[in-house]
Design an enzyme around this catalytic site. Structure first.
Site, PDB file in Angstrom:
ATOM      1  N   VAL A 294     -26.637  -5.295 -24.404  1.00 17.06           N
ATOM      2  CA  VAL A 294     -26.347  -4.083 -23.498  1.00 17.06           C
ATOM      3  C   VAL A 294     -27.370  -3.311 -24.971  1.00 17.06           C
ATOM      4  CG1 VAL A 294     -25.594  -2.063 -22.290  1.00 17.06           C
ATOM      5  CG2 VAL A 294     -25.164  -4.470 -22.056  1.00 17.06           C
TER       6      VAL A 294
ATOM      7  N   ASP B 119      -7.409   8.884 -26.635  1.00 19.76           N
ATOM      8  CA  ASP B 119      -7.496   8.070 -27.477  1.00 19.76           C
ATOM      9  C   ASP B 119      -6.967   6.752 -26.504  1.00 19.76           C
ATOM     10  OD1 ASP B 119      -7.004   5.990 -29.493  1.00 19.76           O
ATOM     11  OD2 ASP B 119      -6.014   7.423 -30.363  1.00 19.76           O
TER      12      ASP B 119
ATOM     13  N   TYR C  12     -14.029  -9.362 -32.880  1.00 19.50           N
ATOM     14  CA  TYR C  12     -14.491  -8.925 -31.076  1.00 19.50           C
ATOM     15  C   TYR C  12     -14.089 -10.277 -30.095  1.00 19.50           C
ATOM     16  CZ  TYR C  12     -17.385  -5.916 -27.753  1.00 19.50           C
ATOM     17  OH  TYR C  12     -18.053  -5.974 -26.349  1.00 19.50           O
TER      18      TYR C  12
ATOM     19  N   LYS D 169     -11.586  -9.780 -26.870  1.00 22.78           N
ATOM     20  CA  LYS D 169     -12.632  -9.688 -25.669  1.00 22.78           C
ATOM     21  C   LYS D 169     -12.263 -11.120 -24.586  1.00 22.78           C
ATOM     22  CE  LYS D 169     -14.791  -6.304 -25.657  1.00 22.78           C
ATOM     23  NZ  LYS D 169     -14.071  -5.186 -25.017  1.00 22.78           N
TER      24      LYS D 169
ATOM     25  N   THR E 274     -26.365   0.491 -26.330  1.00 24.70           N
ATOM     26  CA  THR E 274     -25.486   0.318 -27.017  1.00 24.70           C
ATOM     27  C   THR E 274     -25.060   1.572 -27.355  1.00 24.70           C
ATOM     28  OG1 THR E 274     -23.895  -0.403 -27.080  1.00 24.70           O
ATOM     29  CG2 THR E 274     -24.487  -0.113 -24.743  1.00 24.70           C
TER      30      THR E 274
ATOM     31  N   ASP F  46     -12.869   9.974 -22.720  1.00 24.97           N
ATOM     32  CA  ASP F  46     -13.410   9.872 -23.693  1.00 24.97           C
ATOM     33  C   ASP F  46     -13.221  10.304 -24.940  1.00 24.97           C
ATOM     34  OD1 ASP F  46     -16.317   7.677 -23.627  1.00 24.97           O
ATOM     35  OD2 ASP F  46     -15.824   8.844 -26.165  1.00 24.97           O
ATOM     36  N   ILE F  47     -13.429   9.205 -26.185  1.00 21.10           N
ATOM     37  CA  ILE F  47     -12.849  10.075 -27.208  1.00 21.10           C
ATOM     38  C   ILE F  47     -13.487  10.685 -28.048  1.00 21.10           C
ATOM     39  CG2 ILE F  47     -13.379   8.227 -29.520  1.00 21.10           C
ATOM     40  CD1 ILE F  47     -11.029   8.353 -30.443  1.00 21.10           C
TER      41      ILE F  47
ATOM     42  N   ASN G   8     -13.239   0.375 -20.273  1.00 17.31           N
ATOM     43  CA  ASN G   8     -14.701   0.119 -20.227  1.00 17.31           C
ATOM     44  C   ASN G   8     -14.923   0.553 -21.625  1.00 17.31           C
ATOM     45  OD1 ASN G   8     -17.732  -0.468 -20.714  1.00 17.31           O
ATOM     46  ND2 ASN G   8     -17.345   1.993 -21.571  1.00 17.31           N
TER      47      ASN G   8
ATOM     48  N   SER H 251     -16.315  -8.992 -22.099  1.00 19.25           N
ATOM     49  CA  SER H 251     -17.438  -9.239 -22.644  1.00 19.25           C
ATOM     50  C   SER H 251     -18.217 -10.491 -22.935  1.00 19.25           C
ATOM     51  CB  SER H 251     -17.858  -9.275 -24.040  1.00 19.25           C
ATOM     52  OG  SER H 251     -19.300  -9.511 -25.250  1.00 19.25           O
TER      53      SER H 251
END
Length: 281
Positions: free
Chosen positions: A192, A63, A159, A163, A194, A37-38, A90, A144
């Site tokens: 979701v 990254d 977005y 996807k 998040t 993860d970043i 992900n 997605s």
């Protein structure tokens, strides 16, 4: 049915949200986990939690849009665990609802850099290593439900564009790997709960740095009403164990996809009508 116990998974976007939900499900099933993860602070918090499941864990700051950084992350994971069996790509970001003509060049570079190039970097880096060791495994790419239709309520076109690319990428990868022991799945979740709406706070300096993206109370409420990430994690592992390609998290979007499919078929009906009415030449 695929077994996860004692296998190693490399999970991007692992510090929170769906990524962390997947990691929790993996840990409950005995998998070793390289968390990528970043966000280093949140990543270490996640790693410590997962370590309580008595599985081996390693937190790796990366990254995913940086190809060289991804290579270094893969090296660290292999040094810690040996063979990688599962790649969960992900990590993702969003610009939110905005007209396409308002998206700046820097924003396009960022959202495609993470959502598309990040997945490409994972495939380019880890799939050859997975093929080389020859043990069964799977690549799971998070797209997605927006990768199958552009929702008129969300208006999240930039977005959805990224996807859609991940769905096509996953279909192509499945063909490339059809004669191997590595399978492919594409996760297409609907809403979701998040931190995706706050991804602008995690934008790297090379893409312009963190910024505050306006977000309506309605959008936040809609997001918070989404499925818990842990539920998604359990759903994903069940589908992976069954070697499913498309992984959905909700039944309701079926209607959305059927409506889009009807528009496509209407286009074919139109060309059939046109051809039938044209005189032969």
């Amino acid at each position: 049915m695929m077994d996860f116990s004692g296998k190693t998974a490399f999970v991007t976007g692992a510090a929170n949200g769906i990524g962390l939900g997947i990691c929790r499900a993996l840990a409950r099933n005995g998998a070793n986990i390289a968390l990528a993860d970043i966000e280093p602070a949140q990543l270490e918090i996640a790693r410590r939690e997962l370590a309580t499941f008595n599985v081996r864990t390693r937190a790796i700051e990366v990254d995913v849009s940086d190809a060289a950084a991804f290579e270094r992350a893969a090296d660290q994971a292999e040094a810690e665990f040996g063979n990688i069996h599962f790649l969960f790509s992900n990590a993702g970001v969003t610009l939110g609802a905005m007209p396409l003509w308002e998206v700046t060049p820097a924003q396009w570079e960022w959202i495609f850099g993470v959502n598309v190039q990040g997945v490409v970097n994972g495939i380019r880096t880890l799939v050859p290593r997975m093929r080389k060791h020859g043990e069964p495994g799977r690549v799971i790419n998070t797209a997605s439900i927006g990768g199958l239709q552009v929702n008129p309520k969300l208006r999240n076109g930039s977005y959805a564009m990224t996807k859609y690319a991940i769905v096509a990428l996953s279909e192509a990868l499945a063909l490339d790997l059809e004669d191997s022991v590595i399978g492919v799945s594409v996760l297409c979740p609907a809403l979701v709960n998040t931190t995706l709406h706050s991804s602008s706070r995690r934008r790297p300096v090379r893409f312009g740095g963190p910024y505050e993206r306006p977000s309506s109370d309605a959008a936040k409420a809609w997001q918070s009403a989404g499925l818990p990430p842990d539920d998604v994690g359990m759903r994903v592992l069940d589908a992976v164990a069954r070697s499913e390609f498309f992984i959905f998290t909700h039944e309701e979007p079926r209607t959305w996809i059927e409506e889009r499919h009807a528009r496509i078929l209407a286009g074919f009906d139109s060309i059939a009508r046109y051809n039938a009415s044209e005189p032969a030449t």
